[in-house]
Design a protein around this motif. Structure first.
Motif, PDB file in Angstrom:
ATOM      1  N   GLN A 155       1.086 -25.124  -0.497  1.00 18.14           N
ATOM      2  CA  GLN A 155       1.729 -23.807  -0.484  1.00 18.14           C
ATOM      3  C   GLN A 155       0.888 -22.709  -1.107  1.00 18.14           C
ATOM      4  N   GLY A 156      -0.308 -23.055  -1.617  1.00 16.64           N
ATOM      5  CA  GLY A 156      -1.080 -22.050  -2.327  1.00 16.64           C
ATOM      6  C   GLY A 156      -0.332 -21.609  -3.567  1.00 16.64           C
ATOM      7  N   ALA A 157      -0.283 -20.306  -3.820  1.00 15.86           N
ATOM      8  CA  ALA A 157       0.414 -19.790  -4.995  1.00 15.86           C
ATOM      9  C   ALA A 157       1.924 -19.821  -4.822  1.00 15.86           C
ATOM     10  N   GLY A 158       2.400 -20.061  -3.590  1.00 19.39           N
ATOM     11  CA  GLY A 158       3.835 -20.097  -3.331  1.00 19.39           C
ATOM     12  C   GLY A 158       4.223 -19.144  -2.220  1.00 19.39           C
ATOM     13  N   LEU A 159       5.528 -18.951  -2.039  1.00 21.90           N
ATOM     14  CA  LEU A 159       6.078 -18.079  -0.996  1.00 21.90           C
ATOM     15  C   LEU A 159       6.013 -16.623  -1.448  1.00 21.90           C
ATOM     16  N   ILE A 160       5.439 -15.781  -0.613  1.00 24.62           N
ATOM     17  CA  ILE A 160       5.266 -14.374  -0.956  1.00 24.62           C
ATOM     18  C   ILE A 160       6.613 -13.731  -1.295  1.00 24.62           C
ATOM     19  N   ASN A 161       6.625 -12.906  -2.345  1.00 29.46           N
ATOM     20  CA  ASN A 161       7.820 -12.164  -2.743  1.00 29.46           C
ATOM     21  C   ASN A 161       7.423 -10.707  -2.912  1.00 29.46           C
ATOM     22  N   VAL A 162       7.689  -9.903  -1.893  1.00 32.45           N
ATOM     23  CA  VAL A 162       7.185  -8.538  -1.858  1.00 32.45           C
ATOM     24  C   VAL A 162       7.892  -7.664  -2.883  1.00 32.45           C
ATOM     25  N   LEU A 163       9.182  -7.895  -3.112  1.00 34.82           N
ATOM     26  CA  LEU A 163       9.912  -7.103  -4.100  1.00 34.82           C
ATOM     27  C   LEU A 163       9.295  -7.290  -5.488  1.00 34.82           C
ATOM     28  N   ARG A 164       9.023  -8.511  -5.866  1.00 38.39           N
ATOM     29  CA  ARG A 164       8.409  -8.766  -7.172  1.00 38.39           C
ATOM     30  C   ARG A 164       7.010  -8.175  -7.247  1.00 38.39           C
ATOM     31  N   MET A 190       0.829  -1.208   0.000  1.00 39.84           N
ATOM     32  CA  MET A 190       0.000   0.000   0.000  1.00 39.84           C
ATOM     33  C   MET A 190       0.864   1.259   0.000  1.00 39.84           C
ATOM     34  N   GLN A 191       1.914   1.245   0.806  1.00 38.63           N
ATOM     35  CA  GLN A 191       2.800   2.411   0.852  1.00 38.63           C
ATOM     36  C   GLN A 191       3.501   2.604  -0.489  1.00 38.63           C
ATOM     37  N   ALA A 192       3.920   1.511  -1.105  1.00 37.63           N
ATOM     38  CA  ALA A 192       4.617   1.612  -2.392  1.00 37.63           C
ATOM     39  C   ALA A 192       3.715   2.181  -3.480  1.00 37.63           C
ATOM     40  N   LYS A 193       2.454   1.780  -3.477  1.00 34.97           N
ATOM     41  CA  LYS A 193       1.525   2.202  -4.529  1.00 34.97           C
ATOM     42  C   LYS A 193       0.779   3.482  -4.180  1.00 34.97           C
ATOM     43  N   LYS A 194       0.972   3.965  -2.945  1.00 30.81           N
ATOM     44  CA  LYS A 194       0.288   5.174  -2.482  1.00 30.81           C
ATOM     45  C   LYS A 194      -1.216   5.078  -2.681  1.00 30.81           C
ATOM     46  N   SER A 195      -1.723   3.891  -2.441  1.00 31.15           N
ATOM     47  CA  SER A 195      -3.157   3.640  -2.529  1.00 31.15           C
ATOM     48  C   SER A 195      -3.478   2.441  -1.644  1.00 31.15           C
ATOM     49  N   LYS A 196      -4.759   2.205  -1.426  1.00 32.30           N
ATOM     50  CA  LYS A 196      -5.178   1.129  -0.528  1.00 32.30           C
ATOM     51  C   LYS A 196      -6.229   0.253  -1.201  1.00 32.30           C
ATOM     52  N   ILE A 254       5.805  -5.442  -5.812  1.00 31.40           N
ATOM     53  CA  ILE A 254       5.736  -3.987  -5.986  1.00 31.40           C
ATOM     54  C   ILE A 254       6.386  -3.538  -7.288  1.00 31.40           C
ATOM     55  N   THR A 255       7.124  -4.436  -7.952  1.00 35.12           N
ATOM     56  CA  THR A 255       7.799  -4.033  -9.188  1.00 35.12           C
ATOM     57  C   THR A 255       7.177  -4.631 -10.441  1.00 35.12           C
ATOM     58  N   VAL A 267       9.131  -9.277 -14.653  1.00 30.89           N
ATOM     59  CA  VAL A 267       8.717 -10.211 -13.606  1.00 30.89           C
ATOM     60  C   VAL A 267       7.671 -11.176 -14.168  1.00 30.89           C
ATOM     61  N   ALA A 268       7.978 -12.459 -14.124  1.00 29.92           N
ATOM     62  CA  ALA A 268       7.015 -13.471 -14.540  1.00 29.92           C
ATOM     63  C   ALA A 268       5.867 -13.536 -13.538  1.00 29.92           C
ATOM     64  N   VAL A 269       4.665 -13.845 -14.020  1.00 29.99           N
ATOM     65  CA  VAL A 269       3.513 -13.986 -13.138  1.00 29.99           C
ATOM     66  C   VAL A 269       2.911 -15.374 -13.343  1.00 29.99           C
ATOM     67  N   SER A 270       2.231 -15.853 -12.316  1.00 30.14           N
ATOM     68  CA  SER A 270       1.689 -17.202 -12.392  1.00 30.14           C
ATOM     69  C   SER A 270       0.363 -17.288 -11.661  1.00 30.14           C
ATOM     70  N   VAL A 271      -0.372 -18.354 -11.953  1.00 27.91           N
ATOM     71  CA  VAL A 271      -1.625 -18.623 -11.281  1.00 27.91           C
ATOM     72  C   VAL A 271      -1.697 -20.122 -10.996  1.00 27.91           C
ATOM     73  N   PRO A 272      -2.054 -20.531  -9.771  1.00 28.19           N
ATOM     74  CA  PRO A 272      -2.136 -21.960  -9.465  1.00 28.19           C
ATOM     75  C   PRO A 272      -3.472 -22.559  -9.898  1.00 28.19           C
ATOM     76  N   TYR A 273      -3.437 -23.856 -10.177  1.00 27.73           N
ATOM     77  CA  TYR A 273      -4.684 -24.583 -10.414  1.00 27.73           C
ATOM     78  C   TYR A 273      -4.672 -25.860  -9.576  1.00 27.73           C
ATOM     79  N   THR A 274      -5.845 -26.337  -9.235  1.00 24.00           N
ATOM     80  CA  THR A 274      -5.985 -27.584  -8.483  1.00 24.00           C
ATOM     81  C   THR A 274      -7.150 -28.380  -9.051  1.00 24.00           C
ATOM     82  N   GLY A 275      -7.078 -29.692  -8.893  1.00 27.65           N
ATOM     83  CA  GLY A 275      -8.164 -30.555  -9.349  1.00 27.65           C
ATOM     84  C   GLY A 275      -8.078 -31.927  -8.704  1.00 27.65           C
ATOM     85  N   ILE A 276      -9.145 -32.684  -8.822  1.00 29.91           N
ATOM     86  CA  ILE A 276      -9.211 -34.050  -8.301  1.00 29.91           C
ATOM     87  C   ILE A 276      -9.508 -34.992  -9.464  1.00 29.91           C
TER      88      ILE A 276
END
Length: 868
Positions: free
Chosen positions: A574-583, A537-543, A585-586, A705-714
């Motif tokens: 792990q859900g989408a993975g380990l949070i990476n705050v630098l990636r 929020m501070q980096a983007k100056k918005s909430k 905000i950039t 910065v590469a972006v990704s989205v997780p998927y799950t299924g049975i």
């Protein structure tokens, strides 16, 4: 208190159809008898709804009134139950007020000053966000809904001050808002004694706050930190909302009041490191949470610490569609006391009931072996017979299938042992409950293997325990925590959402407790995510609201492997993975939605559209790819109903075809890409493998910065997943005699309900949309749903049961029956008592993803008949 009827107002109001009662979803769940959370229909004024309750002669007292959540918490003094209240016009939903314990965490007081223990920020990019981007969370408000905060702690001091303060007591205080909803003596069952001072007397909330925004880099006062460290966002403003006493539990009614106050105080983010059992998203905290996020807030909630229980165990608070459910990764390093054996020092983690370093005098170590020579789990007390363990440290295996650490500790103590070490499986340092007054601790798997090898060569090798802590590279560090709960939820929704460091985290505790401690749990991972939101929020100056930021963090998370593995860990872990705050905000790219639920084979969503957006200032070309993740096989034996506590890892990978494998997107524009999925060829559908993976979009420009989205299924038909635990003989029926002993029902037995109590026992291996106990008369005519004096009406959604409680006792539901039934599973009058006769008892659980047509859509067990 009865609220007087205002008949003219009631007559003028247009009341809508009746609502729904949500029974308890887990037999472990403790609740407040006669306490209910009521949600009113959206267009019903509060006074009209209260008058409607009074018109049905409901004698009640208001515990809490809510504003954002259109409802109230009440205590009912009359004999009306949740079904009765749900029948009243104007009521939308009714829940029992459930109790939530202070989360169990691992704790250890240390004395070393090794700086590597604070390396967690290197895992997430927060170290660079602090150094290069100078972000500290300044101007952002974070509400800590927990045990309170020790606001006097110097780690919460404003710049230039030596100690922290609370705004009601001083000026320039970082803890600027807060309230104590309960008082020191509140345990969840007694009456709260609220006041304006949210001081923490337990410790959990202060540890959480320190992770969000503590600053212990330059503290000169005593007690000094064992080493300098800083929270994720060290200049946030805090709100401290105390919902726990010094010990015990807290009710939903109190927690929801704190959530609303945090919103009304202007908190941008609320942290809920609470946890709970498996459930559906229709629990009151999750409902209110989504309402708050929709109004602009962020809600970060712990995914739970039931990793040893296997799949379907993600916790309830974060199950809302808009909230963020947070899983845990272990920190790379940790400070631990150690034991030395064979010339090698190994870290250990004391059990919660011991909670301090082990100070056993130098002695010998004795692995407890089974008759076949393998290391025993210590559950069978007879193995100690004839074995001299007096004054020795016993080593056992940490397989918790048969019993938990309390039973093991008791067995070792009775045999005369000096201490008990429990080898973690499959790796790491497990969080143990232990046995009161007896030193029990977990050790790493490798340490156990090495200790057994040394013992077999030289049984008289001495074992010693350190007086001080030391820094260790932790087994499993940088990977998903073993204790962190697996998803999915009961509707096959992708939860948890995201991971953060939560294992071996150094933070603040109240000064009265020593000031600093190392703890582990999703309770610690959640405030890390809350602090990360403040930096964003501070980096983007918005909430932006929580689900929007959640999408950014999920897109930019680091997809990780399990410890010792080369393949990616399941998204159910792990859900989408380990949070990476630098990636986060950039990045200049987003991909939505932020998760893909493929469901099961029968309901397979084979074609999904995602939106790829270029938020940058120039055109960008993206390459789309697929990264498969581990599949989890929890049902390798088709004859078994209970899922494995540690799922088998399989290479059951789905495949993905893209409508465009490369796409060029102009600045500020977006493109829709169709993903065509095929289920894994490997893996048996009868074993219901839970497969997952990640779709990745990689920009061609240097530094993009590469972006990704997780998927799950049975793979398989989810409606065929076993629901009732038939492995251990459930469901079953018997009776309790006058001394409360369980007995089988003799043939031809006639009950005297004044003396004997028939009981039905159930135990769920999986979620069910509707677990019922149906009663039929001698002519096989449906007589109603069983109504139990201790559990209420036997129908409704239920979450999966955990295996054992902390004492090693099997968890199940016991339904005592005195011949009462309710007529319908929707709304009902006061339960009626059946006339004397013979009645059949049928336990039926609705299969997932079915319409609920009885009996075709149910797993049905006819338990036989009862005569009274």
């Amino acid at each position: 208190m009865k609220i007087a009827a205002i008949l003219s107002t009631l007559a003028a109001a247009t009341l809508v159809s009746a609502g729904k009662f949500h029974p308890l979803t887990n037999p472990e769940t403790r609740y407040i008898p006669g306490g209910f959370i009521i949600e009113f229909q959206e267009d019903i004024p509060r006074n009209v709804a209260h008058n409607a309750l009074n018109s049905k002669k409901v004698d009640y007292k208001v515990r809490n009134d809510y504003t954002i959540f259109n409802g109230a918490a009440i205590s009912v003094n009359s004999k009306h139950d949740g079904n009765d209240i749900a029948k009243i016009s104007g009521v939308k939903n009714v829940w029992p007020i459930t109790l939530h314990s202070i989360p169990r965490v691992q704790a250890s007081k240390k004395k070393t000053t090794d700086p590597e223990t604070a390396s967690l920020h290197q895992m997430t990019g927060v170290d660079l966000v602090h150094k290069k981007h100078k972000l500290t969370g300044k101007g952002i408000k974070v509400g800590i809904i927990d045990t309170g905060v020790d606001y006097k702690h110097p780690a919460f001091a404003a710049k230039g001050a030596k100690a922290g303060c609370f705004a009601r007591h001083g000026k320039n205080c970082r803890v600027a808002h807060g309230w104590d909803f309960v008082g020191d003596n509140y345990d969840g069952k007694n009456k709260p004694e609220p006041d304006s001072d949210p001081m923490d007397c337990q410790g959990h909330g202060t540890h959480v706050a320190g992770i969000v925004g503590g600053d212990a880099l330059n503290i000169k006062t005593t007690p000094k930190p064992p080493q300098p460290f800083v929270g994720v966002a060290p200049e946030v403003t805090f709100g401290a909302y105390r919902i726990f006493g010094c010990d015990g539990s807290s009710g939903d009614d109190v927690i929801m009041a704190a959530m609303e106050m945090a919103f009304n105080d202007g908190m941008d983010i609320i942290n809920m490191s609470l946890g709970g059992g498996s459930s559906y998203k229709s629990n009151p905290q999750a409902v209110l949470g989504d309402q708050l996020v929709a109004k602009g807030m962020v809600l970060a909630a712990a995914a739970g610490n039931d990793g040893a229980e296997g799949v379907w165990m993600v916790s309830d608070t974060g199950l809302g569609d808009l909230s963020t459910s947070v899983a845990s990764f272990d920190n790379l390093y940790g400070m631990y006391h150690s034991f030395s054996y064979g010339g090698v020092a190994h870290p250990y983690s004391p059990a919660e009931t011991w909670g301090k370093p082990i100070s056993v005098a130098s002695g010998t170590l004795l692995p407890l072996f089974e008759k076949d020579g393998t290391l025993s789990d210590g559950c069978d007390a007879t193995l100690y017979s004839g074995v001299d363990v007096k004054g020795k440290t016993v080593l056992v295996l940490g397989d918790f299938t048969r019993c938990k650490s309390g039973a093991r500790g008791q067995n070792a103590q009775k045999a005369g042992a000096a201490a008990l070490l429990v080898q973690s499986t499959p790796y790491g340092l497990a969080g143990l409950g232990g046995f009161p007054g007896f030193p029990v601790a977990s050790i790493e798997f490798k340490a156990g293997e090495e200790a057994v090898a040394v013992y077999k060569k030289a049984p008289k090798t001495p074992v010693t325990f350190s007086k001080d802590g030391s820094n260790f590279l932790v087994e499993g560090g940088g990977a998903p925590s073993d204790f962190s709960s697996f998803g999915l939820d009961g509707d096959l929704r992708s939860k948890p959402d995201l991971s953060a460091p939560g294992g071996n985290i150094l933070s603040t505790v109240p000064l009265a407790h020593g000031g600093y401690e190392l703890m582990s749990g999703t309770s610690m991972a959640t405030p890390y995510v809350a602090g990360a939101h403040a930096l964003y929020m501070q980096a983007k100056k918005s909430k932006p609201r929580g689900d929007v930021i959640r999408g950014v963090f999920k897109n930019t998370a680091t997809i990780a492997t399990n410890f010792g593995s080369k393949t990616k860990a399941s998204a159910a872990k792990q859900g989408a993975g380990l949070i990476n705050v630098l990636r986060a905000i950039t990045t200049t790219t987003s991909i939505s939605p932020d998760h893909i639920d493929l469901l099961d084979t029968k309901n397979f969503r084979k074609s999904i559209k995602v939106t790829l957006k270029n938020n940058g200032k120039r055109a960008e070309t993206y390459t789309l790819s697929h990264v498969p993740a581990d599949a989890l096989n929890s049902y390798p034996d088709p004859k078994k109903s209970w899922p494995l506590g540690t799922p088998l890892i399989e290479a059951d990978y789905a495949t993905v075809a893209f409508s465009q494998s490369k796409v060029k997107i102009p600045a500020g524009k977006s493109v829709k890409v169709t993903l065509n999925f095929k289920e894994p060829k490997a893996g048996k559908a009868t074993a219901f493998p839970l497969y997952s993976g990640y779709v990745v979009a990689t920009p061609s420009s240097k530094g993009g910065v590469a972006v990704s989205v997780p998927y799950t299924g049975i793979k398989g038909d989810i409606s065929r997943v076993p629901i009732m635990d038939t492995d251990t003989g459930f469901p079953t029926m018997g009776y309790l005699n006058s001394t409360h002993d369980f007995n089988e029902i003799p043939k031809g037995f006639t009950f005297d309900l004044k003396k004997d109590t028939p009981v039905v026992l159930t135990r769920l291996a999986s979620h069910t949309p509707d677990r019922q106990i149906r009663i039929y008369d001698a002519k096989k005519k449906f007589a109603g749903f069983l109504f139990s004096s201790n559990n209420g009406a036997a129908f409704g959604k239920r979450g999966r049961d955990t295996n054992l409680d902390q004492e090693g006792n099997m968890i199940f539901d016991l339904w005592s029956w005195k011949g009462q039934v309710v007529a319908t599973a929707n709304v009902t009058a006061v339960p009626s008592t059946l006339p004397a006769g013979t009645y059949s008892v049928v336990v039926a659980s609705q299969r997932k993803f079915t319409k609920g047509v009885y009996p075709a859509d149910f797993e049905v067990f006819d338990l036989g008949s009862i005569k009274f």
